[in-house]
Scaffold this motif. Structure first.
Motif, PDB file in Angstrom:
ATOM      1  N   LEU A   1       3.204  -7.511   4.258  1.00 57.49           N
ATOM      2  CA  LEU A   1       2.721  -6.443   4.103  1.00 57.49           C
ATOM      3  C   LEU A   1       3.944  -5.318   4.202  1.00 57.49           C
TER       4      LEU A   1
ATOM      5  N   GLU B   1       3.546   5.707   4.307  1.00 59.59           N
ATOM      6  CA  GLU B   1       2.601   6.818   4.432  1.00 59.59           C
ATOM      7  C   GLU B   1       3.461   8.088   4.423  1.00 59.59           C
TER       8      GLU B   1
ATOM      9  N   LEU C   1       0.763  -1.273  -0.138  1.00 61.38           N
ATOM     10  CA  LEU C   1      -0.053   0.110   0.183  1.00 61.38           C
ATOM     11  C   LEU C   1       1.069   1.225  -0.233  1.00 61.38           C
TER      12      LEU C   1
ATOM     13  N   ALA D   1      -4.441  -2.669  10.691  1.00 58.43           N
ATOM     14  CA  ALA D   1      -4.295  -3.794   9.599  1.00 58.43           C
ATOM     15  C   ALA D   1      -4.210  -5.008  10.579  1.00 58.43           C
TER      16      ALA D   1
ATOM     17  N   LEU E   1       3.755  -1.292   4.024  1.00 59.59           N
ATOM     18  CA  LEU E   1       2.843  -0.082   4.109  1.00 59.59           C
ATOM     19  C   LEU E   1       3.526   1.199   4.063  1.00 59.59           C
TER      20      LEU E   1
END
Length: 247
Positions: free
Chosen positions: A122, A126, A95, A114, A124
Motif C-alpha cells: 500500500l 493525502e 491511492l 485500511a 497512500l
C-alpha cells in the motif's frame, strides 16, 4: 447529498466499479482508475463513502482529476468522507488523489480505514489545504478579508491501518481555526503511508516534517506548512530518500 463509490480490482477481470451521487469513476488504463466530480460535493451535510477492494494478486492505482473542495451549505457547515480500503494477499494499491481544499466556514472530517494482508503493498497519499487563498503579497483589503474568511475552515483526518488483523497505525490530525497548527501559521498537511517499508526515520524539526518508522515494516511521512505546495515538496523529498520501488 450522499455519494457512494465502489472500486474492485481483480487479477483476472480487471477493474469493476459503481458510483452514485457526486462522483464517477473512469478506468483510464488497465489497473488505473480516476475519480471524477459530477456535482459540487462535499457541501455542508454531504457524506462521501469510497470503498476500494484489491483482490489477491491484483494491482490498482487510484487518483482524481481535480482537487476536492469542501464548502459550507447555507444551513450546515459540516461534511464527511470515509475511505474503506482492503488489499488482499499479493495485492498492490496506490491511492494518490488530488488535495482536499477546505473553504472558509466549512468543517470537513475524513477517515481512512485500511485492512491489509501481510503480503499486500500500500502506498497512500493525502494532501489537505485550509482555505483557497494562499497568496497575500499585493492583496487589497477586500482580498485580505476573503483570505481571513478562508482561514476559518477546519479539517480533521483519521488514518487507521491494520495488517493481518493487527493495528499498525491509528492517528488523527486537525487543521484550521483554533488548532495548535493554526497558531503557528500551518494551514496545510501532506502525508504518505507506505507498507511494506523498512527505511529508518528522518526528521526535519525546523520544517515540521518527518519520515517515521512504524512498528513492523511501514513508514509514515508527513509535513505541516502554510500551503499544500510546500508540504508536498517536503514529503516528496523525505519520502523518496533511499526509496526502492516496490516490485
Amino acid at each position: 447529498m450522499r455519494t457512494d463509490v465502489e472500486i474492485i480490482a481483480t487479477a483476472d477481470r480487471g477493474v469493476r466499479h459503481s458510483a452514485t451521487g457526486g462522483l464517477a469513476v473512469r478506468v483510464t488504463s488497465p489497473g488505473h482508475a480516476q475519480l471524477i466530480g459530477t456535482a459540487a460535493t462535499p457541501l455542508g451535510g454531504d457524506e462521501i463513502v469510497v470503498r476500494i477492494r484489491v483482490e489477491p494478486g491484483a494491482h490498482l492505482s487510484v487518483g482524481s482529476v481535480a482537487a476536492t473542495i469542501a464548502l459550507p451549505a447555507r444551513d450546515r457547515a459540516d461534511s464527511r468522507a470515509r475511505w474503506d480500503i482492503e488489499v488482499g494477499a499479493g495485492g498492490r494499491l496506490r491511492l494518490d488523489p488530488q488535495p482536499t481544499v477546505v473553504a472558509g466556514g466549512a468543517v470537513h472530517t475524513s477517515n481512512i480505514v485500511a485492512d491489509l494482508d501481510p503480503t499486500a503493498v500500500l502506498d497512500l497519499y493525502e494532501h489537505v489545504q485550509i482555505g483557497r487563498s494562499v497568496q497575500i503579497d499585493g492583496a487589497t483589503t477586500t482580498d485580505l478579508d476573503r483570505i481571513e474568511r478562508d482561514r476559518t475552515g477546519a479539517w480533521t483526518g483519521g488514518l487507521r491501518v491494520t495488517v493481518g488483523g493487527e493495528v499498525w497505525l491509528a492517528h488523527r490530525v486537525a487543521l484550521g481555526a483554533s488548532t495548535p497548527a493554526a497558531a503557528i501559521g500551518h494551514r496545510a498537511m501532506s502525508s504518505v503511508f507506505r507498507y511494506p517499508d523498512d527505511r529508518g526515520e528522518e526528521v526535519h524539526p525546523s520544517e515540521f516534517a518527518a519520515r517515521l518508522r512504524l512498528a513492523g515494516e511501514a513508514t509514515l511521512t508527513s509535513a505541516l506548512g502554510s500551503s499544500v505546495t510546500a508540504t508536498r515538496r517536503l514529503t516528496d523529498a523525505l519520502d523518496t530518500t533511499a526509496l526502492v520501488p516496490n516490485g
